[in-house]
Design a protein around this motif. Structure first.
Motif, PDB file in Angstrom:
ATOM      1  N   GLY A 167      26.800  28.376  32.539  1.00  0.00           N
ATOM      2  CA  GLY A 167      27.746  27.568  33.296  1.00  0.00           C
ATOM      3  C   GLY A 167      29.134  27.529  32.670  1.00  0.00           C
ATOM      4  O   GLY A 167      30.142  27.481  33.376  1.00  0.00           O
ATOM      5  N   THR A 168      29.184  27.581  31.350  1.00  0.00           N
ATOM      6  CA  THR A 168      30.484  27.540  30.669  1.00  0.00           C
ATOM      7  C   THR A 168      31.342  28.766  30.978  1.00  0.00           C
ATOM      8  O   THR A 168      32.561  28.689  30.902  1.00  0.00           O
ATOM      9  N   PHE A 169      30.705  29.883  31.280  1.00  0.00           N
ATOM     10  CA  PHE A 169      31.449  31.075  31.699  1.00  0.00           C
ATOM     11  C   PHE A 169      32.253  30.717  32.948  1.00  0.00           C
ATOM     12  O   PHE A 169      33.468  30.920  33.023  1.00  0.00           O
ATOM     13  N   HIS A 170      31.565  30.149  33.905  1.00  0.00           N
ATOM     14  CA  HIS A 170      32.174  29.785  35.186  1.00  0.00           C
ATOM     15  C   HIS A 170      33.275  28.735  34.995  1.00  0.00           C
ATOM     16  O   HIS A 170      34.415  28.914  35.425  1.00  0.00           O
ATOM     17  N   GLU A 171      32.938  27.680  34.337  1.00  0.00           N
ATOM     18  CA  GLU A 171      33.892  26.581  34.179  1.00  0.00           C
ATOM     19  C   GLU A 171      35.072  26.978  33.291  1.00  0.00           C
ATOM     20  O   GLU A 171      36.221  26.629  33.570  1.00  0.00           O
ATOM     21  N   GLY A 172      34.754  27.682  32.222  1.00  0.00           N
ATOM     22  CA  GLY A 172      35.798  28.034  31.261  1.00  0.00           C
ATOM     23  C   GLY A 172      36.797  29.024  31.828  1.00  0.00           C
ATOM     24  O   GLY A 172      38.014  28.860  31.676  1.00  0.00           O
ATOM     25  N   ASN A 198      37.345  29.658  35.054  1.00  0.00           N
ATOM     26  CA  ASN A 198      38.069  29.078  36.181  1.00  0.00           C
ATOM     27  C   ASN A 198      39.242  28.220  35.704  1.00  0.00           C
ATOM     28  O   ASN A 198      40.331  28.264  36.273  1.00  0.00           O
TER      29      ASN A 198
END
Ligand SMILES: Cc1ncc(C[n+]2csc(CCOP(=O)(O)OP(=O)(O)O)c2C)c(N)n1
Ligand SMILES: Cc1ncc(C[n+]2csc(CCOP(=O)(O)OP(=O)(O)O)c2C)c(N)n1
Ligand SMILES: [Mg+2]
Ligand SMILES: [Mg+2]
Lengths: 325, 318, 325, 318
Positions: free
Chosen positions: D150-155, D157
């Protein structure tokens, strides 16, 4: 009786329960045939039950738990593995707000029968991100049950009970326990939740401890026996529900108590147990309640530092001597 | 083309949601509803269009803005209303409230107040379907705001790799509280994110109930055939503030007006009248029916008792 | 002296510190000019300091904290807002494994000067996902500091101290405190961490409580005064560091203690404080230590249920009477 | 084209990493290294190519497989080795170990053992650059496995919407422990995920150091110009097991052999010899130099004392 390791005992429990109930399935990172679990607990299961029931996942801790929840509320009984206990921090919303609360929030319409297996603990020099113990966090979450097996016998019997329980279970293992080999009956057995086990009877002091610390407490007790101190070692086996009666009865008998846990001291497992005794058995206490635990530090890497923070026989013995004298 | 009775049913469901929400708004204003409320007004075509494409045994998951999802999936107005009022007869015995409506009997797996948290749970329901070998599907509703959560990424990816029967229905109403979609992502269509998971991503006019229905039907068919999930973005608009306390002054007046003109209910009504499917007196009849069951629901909810205080200690464990 | 609300006091602290130090900036969901914070704590700040220093974020709690950490270790002083305390569960890895441990893991090479502001607490009927209190979790994490202001005065003075502190601070507010209006000096002041405040002096019983429960404890004390029971109310103000001396001194004086906290009882704040006393001041105790808290349940929605679980004056008074008699 | 001295420097750095890792492997086998190790052998072209495109004051973040990142950014071999051995003279005084090498003096912001956790932290360093108004950039290294977090996505973005100067460098070595990339995502190129954030996504041959360098240089230029982040996927292969305990039997032999033929170090050596940039005796000279500093590093690390036990209680608070 035959002896098997803690990891093998867990594996047997998974095997038996998957055989018994086809609703049981496993998911987690590298639990499948290629790796068989970071600590080999799922060894051979994919071969027997297939990739559908032993599912390798992407590195997505939050979704591992979320998927388990979704499966659990629609009729399945997932057993999710989180490779290291520290990584449950990535899935806390799913564990604490979802798994633990859905039944309550929805007025009892659903149940969430799932098990989250994960290892806590230091001692293998893999530093601050992969060595913590925070059982106490899960004790603070109504809706969860918290299981802490200390031997192969408990590992198997408690895991089977966990898989048959209709609630979300945090099944907390310990890295250093996996290779420990002890007696485990071949015949099927279950161990009920909320029943402490007296690992050593004694009359002078009660040590309450769990997981790997049970073994250190027992070792310390042997040394103390030479000094004429007769220690009783009580292993709660589940922290939630907690067998309050067994703990309090032991304290009533000995009048002295040392709580040994591997987590950081402040607001840890020892805090709850000490508070419980101070609330319900104060009059029986002949000495202050001492908590032996890690100091309030992250776990350092270098073995010399790591061994300094992990409670050992010496610190346990000193604490016992302090409450006795 | 759908037959008349289904078209009328669509109209009725949308109207039920609209009137239900307006009633909730009114009751809230009269201090009868504790906490807060997030109304679905203006987004009715999404829930109704999607749920029309589902079977009774299919599942949905829902959000803080969930009354419409529950109604569309077939939950009873009276028990939803009772729950919102905190009554013992509510779906959750008063423990859940507006943000946690659930009706497992109709496949409504419950609403969450943690934005984005239902996506992996929906994938899990999809996995359960696959493992149990039924032909169900799951529709997972969530907002534009939710699509920036890590669970969006993890949840959809897992459904994708395992070909799970899940419709990820993004209700893009262009705002997450006061935050515009365009200020928190650089892409225009959230459906484009499907590329990251190798699944179809479709953007539809979320105020056109038939367009939503058709897209959902296609996605559901795909899912039932074992071909995996779809990300379905429905572009819509909430006609009221985020919650009861929000006057939504951050939205340009022209924008609001333009969207009010695209009101899904009026559009659909005009359409079926134009097509000669329904006459004004039938419209009127449906309206009366809806008003009546809503009145009954309100009476039921108002007259129901509050739970016993000690009910708070139950349902923690199974 | 002028009176302002708790929310206004926080706002003033942010305003003053942003003016004083341009490294200070704010990030969080809807903290900017359109919404100004879910509880209006960031009101007007975007207008004064601009969108660059008061940043609206996507709904990405984990990245909010992660971004704050990255900024903190490279010279900035972020103040992150998480809209509801319950949602810190989405960012636990970043808070617990990263913010709290980076300095230690890297041998002191860096520091992580950041503040995470977030409201805990029940009482506004928004149910199980948005009403919890789990301060105790953060107390269990070395590397963090945990601040729990109970009045507008404390809110302002402690937030200013937090922003100037070089460590990651969990600054835990309470929803019901925001509208409370009380005296706050216009002149600048700071409140040090680790200094408890005696909110009411008394000689018969010590009540230890924090956040909104301080006000209930004080109200209960007034009622108890009519019954001739003279209660001392101690507010630790920061849970980590904890002013052990102040707590123990009060217990030594009164010999009786009730701990009031709004979290679930098991393994909560009360557990640590009770354990501390049982360890260090057992001999001064004339009665068991009673914890008044929420029972071990999620927070229910309906006000009649919710009020049943939140500790109130009656339950506090009963507990006090129990330890007195 | 790069001048000779830079080309030789590339070669030297890659060789330093290679020999360093082989030495770590050997010391581990001799029971001198506590815990576990994750070797960078085979992936040298990524760290070296990216860091060559960076300035000394730029930042990087790193992973459990991080020795190579640290060396490429300019950290000292002796202090890295001392840290891996748990010594007082290590970069982290023995508190971090192999998975947590950091050297803030050279902009190496540290390695994490929580897969994917560094992405938002890198974005935060990028935000800090923007707010402080410097012209730095951040390179964030992570694996194919990490890209499902999830951190890939949030970070990413967050870096995208704020145009932050971050290079998200995905080292796609096709495995996360025993899990093949193709079994945990349906897309072939992880760079395709850039679409979801409206930023450029580029896939390069991660065993070609010059290709990596050029792509990173372009991304860094873009970042410095305020145009925001890039997702740079470098396709590479770890020549050894995941960790010291892993024999990597889950990888087909032919696959391993095919990749060994694409060894980044040999390829680059052959290239600069073919191009006439370097002669064999110079190659030999560099090799001797590297062996020498590595020997010194090992001696330094071995002879360094362990920390005092009470050091465990320090550095918790600033
Ligand atoms: C994880 C999380 N973050 C923040 C909030 C507070 N919050 C409640 S609703 C909301 C906006 C959600 O926006 P969107 O997903 O677009 O749904 P919408 O309200 O537009 O239907 C926010 C930020 C929350 N409940 N959960
Ligand atoms: C969040 C998290 N999940 C699981 C692990 C255990 N683990 C350590 S390395 C690793 C594989 C990482 O794969 P990738 O990101 O591709 O990096 P690589 O090892 O290939 O360099 C896993 C699963 C972890 N450390 N952190
Ligand atoms: Mg929205
Ligand atoms: Mg990899």
């Amino acid at each position: 009786m035959r002896q098997i390791t803690y990891a093998e005992a867990l594996n047997e429990a998974l095997h038996e329960e998957m055989e018994r109930d086809e609703k049981v399935f496993i998911l987690g990172e590298d639990v499948g045939r290629f790796w068989q679990g970071a600590f080999k607990v799922t060894k051979g299961l994919a071969e027997v039950f297939g990739n559908e029931r032993v599912r390798d996942t992407p590195i997505s801790e939050s979704a591992i738990i979320g998927v388990a929840i979704g499966a659990a509320i629609t009729g399945m009984r997932p057993v999710a593995e989180i490779m290291f206990g520290d990584l449950t921090t990535l899935a806390m919303d799913q564990i604490v707000n979802q798994a633990a609360k859905l039944r309550y929030m929805f007025g009892g319409q659903t149940k969430v029968p799932m098990v989250v297996r994960t290892p806590f603990g230091a001692g293998v020099s893999i530093a601050a991100h992969l060595s913590q113990s925070f059982e106490a966090w899960f004790m603070h979450v109504p809706g969860l049950k918290v299981v802490v097996p200390s031997t192969p016998y408990e590992a198997k019997g408690l895991l089977k009970t966990a898989i048959r329980d209709d609630n979300p279970i945090m099944f907390l293992e310990h890295k250093l326990l996996y290779p420990i080999k002890k007696e485990v009956p071949k015949e099927e057995y279950l161990i009920p939740f909320g029943k402490a086990d007296i690992k050593r009877e004694g009359k002078d002091v009660t040590i309450i401890s769990t997981l790997f610390m049970v073994h250190k407490a027992l070792a310390a007790s042997e040394i103390l026996a030479n000094d004429g101190i007769d220690v009783e070692v009580v292993d709660p086996r589940t922290l939630l529900p907690l067998d309050k009666n067994a703990l309090i009865n032991s304290v009533k008998k000995t009048g002295r108590v040392v709580i040994v846990s591997e987590d950081c001291k402040t607001a840890g497992v020892g805090a709850e147990i000490a508070a419980l005794i101070a609330e319900e058995a104060l009059d029986y206490l002949d000495a202050p309640i001492i908590r032996v635990s890690e100091p309030d530090t992250p776990i350092p890497f270098s073995p010399i530092l790591e061994q300094f923070v992990i409670p050992d026989e010496r610190r346990i013995s000193n604490a016992v001597k302090k409450v006795v004298h | 083309m759908l037959d008349k009775s289904r078209l009328l049913n669509i109209y009725r469901k949308m109207l039920e949601i609209r009137y239900f929400e307006e009633k909730v708004f009114e009751l809230f204003g009269r201090n009868l509803i504790p906490g807060t409320i997030h109304l679905y007004t203006g987004q009715e075509a999404v829930a109704v269009g999607v749920c029309l494409a589902l079977h009774p045994q299919d599942y949905i998951t829902s959000t803080h803005r969930g009354h419409g999802h529950a109604i569309a999936k077939g939950a009873r107005l009276d028990r939803i209303m009772a729950e919102i009022l905190g009554k013992k007869t509510g779906y959750c015995k008063g423990k859940g409230g507006s943000m946690h409506i659930a009706d497992f009997d109709v496949g409504m797996l419950g609403a969450t107040a943690v934005v984005g948290s239902a996506l992996p749970i929906a994938s899990g329901a999809g996995l359960s379907i696959k493992l149990r070998g039924t032909s169900q599907v799951v529709a997972c509703f969530f907002g534009d705001g939710a699509s920036n959560q890590g669970t969006f990424h993890e949840g959809i990816n897992m459904a994708a790799i395992w070909n799970l029967p899940v419709l990820f229905v993004c209700e893009n109403n262009f705002y997450a509280m006061g935050t515009r979609q365009s200020s928190v992502m650089l892409i225009e269509n959230i459906a484009e994110r499907a590329v990251a998971y190798g699944i179809p991503g479709i953007t539809v006019d979320g105020n056109d109930v038939l367009a939503v229905y058709e897209a959902a039907l296609k996605a559901a068919k795909r899912a039932r055939e074992g071909k995996g999930p779809t990300l379905l973005e429905c572009r819509t608009y909430r006609q009221r503030g985020h919650s009861r306390f929000d006057a939504a002054t951050y939205r340009p007046k022209e924008e609001v007006e333009a969207w009010l003109k695209k009101d899904p209910l009026k559009r659909f009504q005009a359409k079926i009248i134009d097509m000669g499917i329904i006459k004004m007196d039938e419209v009127y009849q449906i309206e009366q029916d809806v008003i009546k069951i809503l009145e009954d629901a309100v009476i039921f909810a108002m007259e129901s008792p509050f739970p016993e205080p000690a009910e708070a200690l139950k349902d923690i464990y199974a």
